[in-house]
Design an enzyme around this catalytic site. Structure first.
Site: not given
Ligand code: PEP
Length: 252
Positions: A8, A10, A99, A101, A169, A175, A213
């Site tokens: 992703n 983003k 997601h 976000e 997630e 993040g 992460s």
């Molecule tokens: C994500 O945004 O789907 C995600 C898992 O981000 P990160 O790997 O940076 O935690």
């Protein structure tokens, strides 16, 4: 089942850097052809970079294209929206929906996610439906209740193991560099598989990704837990060598 390693990207990069990243990925995979055989791959650039990235990926074929969202309506008078049909037209196979976000910054509800997924399914796209609890919810022992509710409400009637992927997630892991323990991931993925039995005829065939992460350093543990069928990777997907190192850890 083959694990899916999904990136992703983003809201990052430029047209030129997106093309470079895609080229590095394709080049890296070309050098380790067993990875391309053992795993499925997808990257989800920003809408404006989809066409450029598709041009690079199409030449090699090992990495599928995905988008980060789609509209909950069909084409028409919806200023600023991008439809599932447009994503299909530009070469997408996957679309990330719900997601955290988008849920947090755009007020997306489970019902909206289900409507978007239904539109994606109608056009033949695979919906990667994201679910996950906040830190406060986990600390209050509400993680399963929250995730179970999200899955029950975010999957449309059209969902099946071929057109849908679940991404667990935990919001607090995205993040932040924090991850749940392997035991917690194992328990949540088993719980999700159980909930999917209520919704699907063949719940064992649907992929449940872990996201939050994931890095080369922790991928070996996280991606070899029961019922973890791949990863949704944010930050580390912006560096081809990190994305490929995660894939290598998943392929053992
Ligand atoms: C994500 O945004 O789907 C995600 C898992 O981000 P990160 O790997 O940076 O935690």
């Amino acid at each position: 089942m083959k694990k899916l390693i999904a990136g992703n990207w983003k809201m990052n990069g430029t047209l030129s850097s997106a093309g470079d990243l895609a080229r590095s990925l394709v080049g890296g995979l070309g050098k380790s052809s067993d990875l391309a055989e053992k795993l499925d791959f997808c990257v989800c650039p920003p809408f404006l970079h989809l066409e450029k990235v598709q041009g690079v990926l199409a030449a090699q074929g090992a990495v599928a294209l995905g988008a980060q969202d789609c509209a909950l309506t069909v084409n028409g008078a919806y200023t600023g929206d991008i439809s599932a049909e447009m994503l299909l037209d530009i070469g997408c196979r996957y679309v990330i929906l719900g997601h955290s976000e988008r849920r947090q910054y755009h007020g997306e509800t489970d019902e909206m996610v289900a409507a978007k997924a239904a539109k994606a399914h109608e056009k033949g796209l695979v919906a990667i439906i994201c679910v996950g609890e906040t830190e406060k919810e986990r600390e209050s022992s509400l993680a399963e209740e929250v995730v179970g509710g999200q899955i029950r409400k975010s999957l449309p009637a059209s969902a099946n193991a071929e057109n849908t992927v679940i991404a667990y997630e935990p919001v607090w892991a995205i993040g932040t560099g924090k991850t749940p323990t392997a035991e917690d991931v194992k328990a949540m993925h088993a719980f999700i598989r159980g909930i999917l039995k209520e919704k699907l005829d063949n719940p064992d065939a649907i992929r449940i990704l872990y996201g939050g992460s994931v890095k080369p350093e922790n991928a070996g543990v996280l991606l070899n837990i029961d019922n973890v069928d791949g990863a949704l990777i944010g930050g580390a997907s912006l560096k081809a060598e990190q994305f490929l190192a995660i894939a290598a850890a998943a392929a053992v």
